[in-house]
Design an enzyme around this catalytic site. Structure first.
Site, PDB file in Angstrom:
ATOM      1  CE  LYS A  54      -3.180  -1.947   2.433  1.00  0.00           C
ATOM      2  NZ  LYS A  54      -4.684  -2.623   3.693  1.00  0.00           N
ATOM      3  CG  HIS A 102       0.514  -9.127  17.798  1.00  0.00           C
ATOM      4  ND1 HIS A 102       2.254  -8.364  17.509  1.00  0.00           N
ATOM      5  CD2 HIS A 102       0.348  -9.771  16.805  1.00  0.00           C
ATOM      6  CE1 HIS A 102       2.331  -9.659  15.958  1.00  0.00           C
ATOM      7  NE2 HIS A 102       1.274  -9.699  15.885  1.00  0.00           N
TER       8      HIS A 102
END
Length: 119
Positions: A54, A102
């Site tokens: 991206k 995370h």
């Protein structure tokens, strides 16, 4: 240029349960698979590769595939990204920074790319 990606960790867990190492080989090299200890790690690596594509502005596809983005670890265990030379040159990339985190049910990665000054 900056890219970000988010993946639900349970999605990677189900993927690994269903396809095992064969599934991981779709987006990771053998050396990268050696770094995977849990489905949380795999989710973070997926997010990092997606975030990198991206940041390049092309997404995963013909201009840059999963195996064109190489993940490794520093001696202190931090993630790092290397692009294969042809992709690095095509997009004029001088430097790459990556961060993977995370939290709860999700893995998130951010990639920042610096273009060469000659372009």
């Amino acid at each position: 240029m900056i890219g970000i990606d988010l993946i639900k960790i349970d999605r990677m867990k189900r993927f690994m349960e269903r396809f095992g190492d064969r599934g991981l080989q779709k987006f990771l090299s053998d050396n990268e698979i050696l770094l995977i200890k849990t489905h949380r790690n795999a989710a973070g690596f997926w997010a990092a590769k997606e975030a990198c594509s991206k940041a390049l502005g092309c997404g995963i596809g013909s201009e840059c595939g999963f195996h064109d983005i190489i993940l490794s670890k520093t001696p202190k265990g931090a993630p790092q990204i290397t692009l294969i030379p042809s992709v690095r040159e095509r997009f004029g990339i001088a430097d790459i920074s990556v961060s993977i985190t995370h939290d709860g049910d999700y893995a998130i990665a951010v990639v920042a790319l610096e273009k060469s000054h000659s372009l």
